[in-house]
Scaffold this motif. Structure first.
Motif, PDB file in Angstrom:
ATOM      1  N   LEU A  14      86.344  25.517  42.283  1.00 15.72           N
ATOM      2  CA  LEU A  14      84.965  25.583  42.768  1.00 15.72           C
ATOM      3  C   LEU A  14      83.967  25.215  41.672  1.00 15.72           C
ATOM      4  O   LEU A  14      82.953  24.560  41.912  1.00 15.72           O
ATOM      5  N   LEU A  15      84.297  25.601  40.464  1.00 17.19           N
ATOM      6  CA  LEU A  15      83.412  25.318  39.332  1.00 17.19           C
ATOM      7  C   LEU A  15      83.331  23.809  39.071  1.00 17.19           C
ATOM      8  O   LEU A  15      82.245  23.255  38.855  1.00 17.19           O
ATOM      9  N   ALA A  16      84.491  23.155  39.105  1.00 20.08           N
ATOM     10  CA  ALA A  16      84.509  21.704  38.891  1.00 20.08           C
ATOM     11  C   ALA A  16      83.759  20.998  40.017  1.00 20.08           C
ATOM     12  O   ALA A  16      83.106  19.974  39.808  1.00 20.08           O
ATOM     13  N   GLU A  69      81.161  22.213  41.611  1.00 18.31           N
ATOM     14  CA  GLU A  69      79.732  22.351  41.299  1.00 18.31           C
ATOM     15  C   GLU A  69      79.326  21.376  40.199  1.00 18.31           C
ATOM     16  O   GLU A  69      78.230  20.826  40.219  1.00 18.31           O
ATOM     17  N   LEU A  70      80.237  21.151  39.255  1.00  7.23           N
ATOM     18  CA  LEU A  70      79.968  20.200  38.178  1.00  7.23           C
ATOM     19  C   LEU A  70      79.872  18.771  38.741  1.00  7.23           C
ATOM     20  O   LEU A  70      79.023  17.982  38.319  1.00  7.23           O
ATOM     21  N   ASP A  71      80.715  18.473  39.704  1.00 11.53           N
ATOM     22  CA  ASP A  71      80.647  17.151  40.357  1.00 11.53           C
ATOM     23  C   ASP A  71      79.328  16.996  41.110  1.00 11.53           C
ATOM     24  O   ASP A  71      78.687  15.942  41.066  1.00 11.53           O
ATOM     25  N   LEU A 123      76.304  20.038  33.108  1.00 10.70           N
ATOM     26  CA  LEU A 123      76.655  21.459  33.147  1.00 10.70           C
ATOM     27  C   LEU A 123      75.421  22.355  33.316  1.00 10.70           C
ATOM     28  O   LEU A 123      75.464  23.355  34.036  1.00 10.70           O
ATOM     29  N   VAL A 141      74.929  25.070  36.179  1.00 15.90           N
ATOM     30  CA  VAL A 141      74.649  26.489  35.897  1.00 15.90           C
ATOM     31  C   VAL A 141      73.403  26.939  36.659  1.00 15.90           C
ATOM     32  O   VAL A 141      73.387  28.020  37.265  1.00 15.90           O
ATOM     33  N   ILE A 151      74.330  27.545  40.199  1.00 16.59           N
ATOM     34  CA  ILE A 151      75.130  28.772  40.350  1.00 16.59           C
ATOM     35  C   ILE A 151      74.217  30.002  40.302  1.00 16.59           C
ATOM     36  O   ILE A 151      74.356  30.929  41.100  1.00 16.59           O
ATOM     37  N   LEU A 152      73.258  29.973  39.383  1.00 17.26           N
ATOM     38  CA  LEU A 152      72.328  31.107  39.282  1.00 17.26           C
ATOM     39  C   LEU A 152      71.479  31.212  40.548  1.00 17.26           C
ATOM     40  O   LEU A 152      71.149  32.303  41.003  1.00 17.26           O
ATOM     41  N   MET A 203      72.543  30.323  43.456  1.00 13.12           N
ATOM     42  CA  MET A 203      73.458  30.764  44.525  1.00 13.12           C
ATOM     43  C   MET A 203      73.684  32.271  44.516  1.00 13.12           C
ATOM     44  O   MET A 203      74.098  32.855  45.514  1.00 13.12           O
ATOM     45  N   GLU A 204      73.451  32.879  43.361  1.00 10.25           N
ATOM     46  CA  GLU A 204      73.841  34.281  43.161  1.00 10.25           C
ATOM     47  C   GLU A 204      73.297  35.243  44.233  1.00 10.25           C
ATOM     48  O   GLU A 204      74.068  36.009  44.835  1.00 10.25           O
TER      49      GLU A 204
END
Lengths: 201, 182
Positions: free
Chosen positions: B137-139, B141-143, B149, B153, B156-157, B159-160
């Protein structure tokens, strides 16, 4: 490629516990290959892997120079060794288990479970991890074999869940930690581009 | 030549992904277990059970389809007994007529994200009783952030709070996402 620090007595990385039932000879070969890669056994690459071996996983994608996110050849095994030792040294105990496997058409599919506990303080950009934190990863691995050697390995697990688990379920803390890891990842990527290897953060 | 189980999976999941929940009783066991990165993030147990789990999955996939042109391609399949393992390429492509991801509308118009999924399906008495899927999932989000990055990030913040709310809803037995989010 001998590990600088010995495997901790109560950890099982490098000597995987097999919980999968009725595993076949191919699975046994694959597990031996990766345990030996972890242990830095001399000659491991020639014995278990083809010269054109390719591996692709979450960590390689972060540092690879290849469009498909893979690492290739002998240096990839060195990277596997380095990144796993980096992980193992951040935790007091890491238990590696093969919990399920299936073999068909020169392909081995296995589910590996790593349980890390007794953190040593910081890991993956997170500081002061509580000493009682225990995190588990369930990863799916596919090893493909040609002429009795592994020529391709792909593994998948969710690094996001892993990071959030280490952060005790705090996604905000996990996100911030990821930001801190950025510079470290760039350094690893640069080293890879120069043909060097260095431990993953 | 596809096996009987493989064809069964195609048929069942096509129906589920299109929102046809009548497929559950026909193709899934009542105690069906779903373990995917999203359930790991949004539940304490790490998985969901039963028809509720199937509906949750259906809503997620429909959400993607609403936002992107989406294709699901099985590139490799291994079968043994009651287990089928699939390597799947899940592709999301920008479409000018679709709104794009809810949290970031500034994606390049030609953006294409390919996720490589590993899925294990377990059968019991001819029905699907378990699905375990993993991907990075992290990769992903990076894509989505085009390799940036810092941008990943930030998302992601962002999305929290949504994830926190989703987790609270699931704990109460409510589905967190509508089938077709706008």
């Amino acid at each position: 490629m001998v590990s600088e620090k010995p495997i901790k007595e109560n950890s099982t990385v490098g000597k995987t516990i097999v919980k999968a039932k009725n595993i076949g000879s191919l699975t046994r070969f694959v597990l031996d290959a990766w345990d030996n890669a972890y242990n830095g056994t001399p000659g491991v690459f020639q014995k278990y892997f083809t010269p054109d071996f390719k591996m692709t996983g979450p960590e390689t994608k972060m540092v690879s120079q290849e469009p498909d996110g893979s690492l290739r050849g002998k240096p990839s095994i060195q990277s596997y060794h380095d990144m796993n030792h980096g992980d193992a040294q951040a935790w007091g105990k890491v238990v590696s288990e093969c919990v399920w496997s299936l073999e068909a058409d020169n392909t081995v599919v296995r589910i590996m479970r790593w349980t890390s506990s007794k953190p040593r303080g910081s890991y993956a950009g997170l500081e002061n991890i509580p000493k009682d934190r225990v995190v588990t990863i369930n990863g799916v691995f596919i090893d493909k074999l040609r002429n009795g050697k592994i020529y391709d390995m792909f593994w998948a697990y969710d690094t996001m869940s892993f990071l959030v688990d280490i952060a005790g379920g705090d996604m905000k803390a996990a996100g911030k930690a990821l930001g801190k890891m950025g510079e470290m990842m760039e350094a690893v990527k640069k080293a890879q581009a120069e043909g060097k290897t260095m431990p993953m953060p | 030549m596809k096996s009987e189980k493989s064809r069964f999976l195609d048929k069942c999941y096509d129906r589920l992904y299109s929102g046809d929940l009548t497929v559950f009783e026909e193709c899934f066991t009542p105690d069906y277990t779903l373990c995917i990165p999203e359930t790991q993030l949004m539940t304490n147990a790490g998985y969901l059970k039963g028809e509720f789990a199937a509906e949750f999955l259906s809503h997620i996939i429909q959400g993607d389809a609403k936002n992107f042109d989406r294709t699901i391609e099985t590139v490799r399949e291994v079968e043994q007994g009651d287990t089928v393992v699939r390597e799947i390429l899940y592709t999301m492509k920008m479409n000018p007529n679709k709104p794009g991801d809810m949290l970031d509308a500034n994606y390049p118009p030609d953006m294409k994200i390919v996720i490589r999924l590993m899925t294990l399906y377990q059968f019991r008495d001819g029905k699907i009783c378990e699905e375990f899927t993993t991907y990075n999932l992290l990769a992903t989000e990076l894509d989505f952030a085009q390799g940036d990055l810092k941008k990943a990030v930030a998302k992601i913040l962002k999305m929290e709070p949504m994830m926190k709310e989703a987790k609270a809803k699931l704990a109460k037995g409510e589905l967190p996402f509508p089938p077709n989010p706008s």
